[in-house]
Design an enzyme around this catalytic site. Structure first.
Site, PDB file in Angstrom:
ATOM      1  CE  LYS A 246      19.296 -30.655   1.775  1.00 15.23           C
ATOM      2  NZ  LYS A 246      19.349 -30.596   3.224  1.00 15.23           N
TER       3      LYS A 246
ATOM      4  CD  GLN B 146      17.543 -29.175   6.040  1.00 10.90           C
ATOM      5  OE1 GLN B 146      17.539 -29.842   5.018  1.00 10.90           O
ATOM      6  NE2 GLN B 146      18.567 -28.413   6.383  1.00 10.90           N
TER       7      GLN B 146
ATOM      8  CG  ASP C 293      22.041 -35.728   5.505  1.00 12.56           C
ATOM      9  OD1 ASP C 293      22.679 -35.302   4.526  1.00 12.56           O
ATOM     10  OD2 ASP C 293      21.161 -35.079   6.097  1.00 12.56           O
TER      11      ASP C 293
END
Ligand code: NAD
Length: 279
Positions: free
Chosen positions: A47, A91, A114
C-alpha cells in the site's frame, strides 16, 4: 475468458496518476499496522509503494505489541484532524488485546478509505452512496463492468459472509439489480446453490471448494480467496484449471481480484481527497 485483473487495475492506476499530476495538493493516506502477521506486513508495504508511485503523501504507523488502545485512539483522533491525511486505513487484524470495532468506529466516515465504518456500511445497505465503498467488493463490480458482464437480473451467489467481502459484495450486487443469495459455512448442500448461479463470487479461503461439477455451464466465476500453500504458491477457492473450461468468465489467483483491491484503495483515497477539498 480469463478476466485480467492486473490489466484493469493498471488502467485505473494510470488514469489516477494523470489526475493526481494535475492537483496542486496531493492526497494523503495513513496506514496503521498493529499486528505481527507477515502477510499484513507485506500488504502494508505494498500500500505504501502504490501510494508513493501515485505521488500521494504516505504515512505508515508500525507498532509492536506494547501499543495500547489509548495510544491508538489518540492517533486516530490526530489523523481525523490532520488536513494532509484524506484516508485512514487500519490493517486488520489488530493485536488481540486491541478492540478493533472501537478503533474502526472512531475513524471519521469521510476518511474511512476502507469503507468499514458503520455509516458507510449503512449507506451501502440502504442503497445510498457511501463516502467510500469497501475496496475488494468495489473491485469485483468494476471487473464485471470492465468485461461488460451483465449483472441486472442475474442469479448471483456470494459464498462467504464476512463484513469485508461477503456482505458488502452481496449488497453491491443487489444494488446492481442481481438476485442475490449468500452461502456460508453453515449452508447445507452448497452445490445446490452453485449449480443455479449465473455469477459466483467465492470468498472463503478454502482451496478448491468450488469444483467443476458445481458450476453451471457459462457461469461467471469470481475467486476472492487467497491462500498461500506450503510450496509458496497462491491459490483461491476455485479449482481453476477445471472450472475455466466450464465458466464463460473466470478470475485467476493471483492476478484477478487482488490487484483490483489495491487499485480501488488508491481510487478511494483520491475520491476522499476530492470530497474533503470540495472539488
Ligand atoms: P473470513 O474468514 O472472514 O470469512 C470466510 C467466510 O467463508 C465466512 O463467512 C464463512 O462462513 C465462509 N465459509 C467458510 N467455509 C465455507 C464453506 N465450506 N462453505 C461455504 N462458506 C464457507 O474471510 P474473508 O476476510 O472474507 O476472506 C475470505 C478469503 O478472501 C480469504 O482467503 C482472504 O485471504 C481472501 N481475501 C482476498 C482479498 C483480495 O483482495 N483478493 C481481499 C480480502 C480477502
Amino acid at each position: 475468458m480469463i478476466i485480467d485483473g492486473k490489466k484493469v487495475a493498471f488502467s485505473i492506476l494510470e488514469e489516477l496518476k494523470e489526475k493526481v499530476k494535475k492537483l496542486d495538493k496531493k492526497p494523503g493516506l495513513a496506514v496503521i499496522l498493529a499486528n505481527d502477521d507477515p502477510s499484513s506486513k507485506v500488504y502494508v508495504s505494498s500500500k505504501e509503494k502504490y501510494s508513493l508511485d501515485l505521488g500521494y503523501k504516505s504515512c505508515v504507523y508500525r507498532f509492536d505489541k506494547t501499543i495500547t488502545q489509548g495510544k491508538l485512539i489518540q492517533l486516530i483522533h490526530e489523523l481525523n484532524e490532520n488536513p494532509d491525511i484524506n484516508g485512514i486505513l487500519v490493517q486488520l487484524p489488530l493485536f488481540s488485546h486491541l478492540n478493533e470495532d472501537e478503533i474502526l468506529e472512531l475513524i471519521h466516515p469521510k476518511k474511512d478509505v476502507d469503507g468499514f465504518h458503520p455509516v458507510n456500511i449503512g449507506k451501502l445497505y440502504a442503497g445510498l452512496e457511501p463516502y467510500a465503498v469497501c475496496c475488494t467488493p468495489k473491485g469485483i463490480i468494476k471487473l464485471l463492468k470492465a468485461y461488460n458482464i451483465k449483472i441486472e437480473g442475474k442469479k448471483a451467489l456470494v459464498i462467504g459472509r464476512s463484513n469485508i467481502v461477503g456482505k458488502p459484495v452481496a449488497s453491491l450486487l443487489l444494488n446492481e439489480n442481481a438476485t442475490v443469495t449468500i452461502a456460508h459455512s453453515k449452508t447445507k448442500n452448497l452445490k445446490e446453490y452453485t449449480k443455479k448461479a449465473d455469477i459466483i463470487v467465492s470468498a472463503t479461503g478454502h482451496p478448491k471448494l468450488i469444483t467443476a461439477d458445481m458450476v453451471k455451464k457459462g457461469a461467471v466465476v469470481i475467486d476472492v480467496g487467497i491462500v498461500r500453500q506450503d510450496n509458496g504458491r497462491l491459490v483461491g477457492d476455485i479449482d481453476f484449471e477445471k472450472v475455466k473450461d466450464i465458466a464463460s468468465y473466470i478470475t485467476p489467483v493471483p492476478g484477478g481480484v487482488g490487484p483490483m483491491t489495491i487499485a480501488c484503495l488508491m481510487e478511494n483515497t483520491y475520491e476522499l481527497f476530492l470530497l474533503q477539498n470540495k472539488r
